[in-house]
Design a protein around this motif. Sequence first.
Motif, PDB file in Angstrom:
ATOM      1  N   LEU A  66       0.841  -1.203   0.000  1.00 46.48           N
ATOM      2  CA  LEU A  66       0.000   0.000   0.000  1.00 46.48           C
ATOM      3  C   LEU A  66       0.875   1.252   0.000  1.00 46.48           C
ATOM      4  N   ALA A  68       0.823   5.536  -0.121  1.00 52.07           N
ATOM      5  CA  ALA A  68      -0.037   6.685   0.165  1.00 52.07           C
ATOM      6  C   ALA A  68       0.793   7.955   0.056  1.00 52.07           C
ATOM      7  N   LYS A 107       5.741  10.446   0.424  1.00 48.29           N
ATOM      8  CA  LYS A 107       5.245   9.164  -0.080  1.00 48.29           C
ATOM      9  C   LYS A 107       5.567   8.133   0.989  1.00 48.29           C
ATOM     10  N   SER A 110       3.180   1.039   3.162  1.00 49.46           N
ATOM     11  CA  SER A 110       2.727   0.334   4.360  1.00 49.46           C
ATOM     12  C   SER A 110       2.248  -1.069   4.005  1.00 49.46           C
ATOM     13  N   ALA A 113      -3.937  -0.915   5.595  1.00 47.32           N
ATOM     14  CA  ALA A 113      -4.609   0.250   6.184  1.00 47.32           C
ATOM     15  C   ALA A 113      -4.244   0.452   7.653  1.00 47.32           C
ATOM     16  N   LEU A 116      -0.788   1.783   7.871  1.00 42.98           N
ATOM     17  CA  LEU A 116      -0.770   3.181   7.453  1.00 42.98           C
ATOM     18  C   LEU A 116      -1.273   4.080   8.590  1.00 42.98           C
ATOM     19  N   THR A 120       0.935   7.131  10.020  1.00 43.22           N
ATOM     20  CA  THR A 120       0.454   8.521  10.056  1.00 43.22           C
ATOM     21  C   THR A 120       0.387   9.025  11.490  1.00 43.22           C
ATOM     22  N   THR A 134      -4.215  12.516   3.894  1.00 45.55           N
ATOM     23  CA  THR A 134      -3.641  11.332   3.266  1.00 45.55           C
ATOM     24  C   THR A 134      -4.482  10.891   2.082  1.00 45.55           C
ATOM     25  N   SER A 135      -3.790  10.570   0.994  1.00 44.32           N
ATOM     26  CA  SER A 135      -4.439  10.020  -0.199  1.00 44.32           C
ATOM     27  C   SER A 135      -3.803   8.669  -0.502  1.00 44.32           C
ATOM     28  N   LEU A 136      -4.643   7.658  -0.697  1.00 40.81           N
ATOM     29  CA  LEU A 136      -4.129   6.341  -1.047  1.00 40.81           C
ATOM     30  C   LEU A 136      -3.833   6.279  -2.535  1.00 40.81           C
ATOM     31  N   MET A 138      -4.186   4.311  -5.568  1.00 35.46           N
ATOM     32  CA  MET A 138      -5.041   3.198  -5.976  1.00 35.46           C
ATOM     33  C   MET A 138      -4.380   2.342  -7.058  1.00 35.46           C
TER      34      MET A 138
END
Length: 157
Positions: A66, A68, A107, A110, A113, A116, A120, A134-136, A138
Motif C-alpha cells: 500500500l 499513500a 510518499k 505500508s 490500512a 498506514l 500517520t 492522506t491520499s491512497l 489506488m
Amino acid sequence: MRNLDDTDTRLLLALARDPRSTVVALAQELGLSRNTVQARLAQLERKDVFLPFERRINPAALGYPLAAFVHLHVQQQKLIPVTEALSLIPEVVEAYGITGQADILAKVVSEGAEDLFRITGKILAIDGVERTDTSLAMHELIPYRMEQLLRSGRMLG
C-alpha cells in the motif's frame, strides 16, 4: 543540467532499455569503443546523472503493497526538524517541500490500512506537524520513466 550531448543521450536511452547492459554490450549497440563508453559512464556518474539503485526496488515485494501520499501542514520555523524526524520513519520513502495548501508531500509505503494508520500517527506525533491529509495510491498510472524525456530532444544543448 542540459549539458548532455547526443552520445550521452544515446547511452542513457540504451541503459533505460536495459539497465543491466555491460560496457561491452553498450559499446557494440552504440557503435562506440569500450573505452569511450566507460569514460562517458564515469563522467555521467560524476555529474550525478544516475539515481541510487534503491529507486528500483519495489516496496510491494518487501511486504509494503500500500502506497499513500501524505500532505503535511507544518509550523514553518520547524520545517527542518520535521524533515529530520520524517527521515527516521523507514516507511517514508520520499518527501518533497511543496507549494500550495501543504508544506511537505511524503510518499509512504505500508503493509495495509492499519499499518498506514500507525505510520500517520507517528507523523502526527512529530513536533511541528499541525495536521496531515492522506491520499491512497489506488493504481500507478504512469510508472517512473525517463525514456520519453530523453527522446524529447530537449536534453541536448
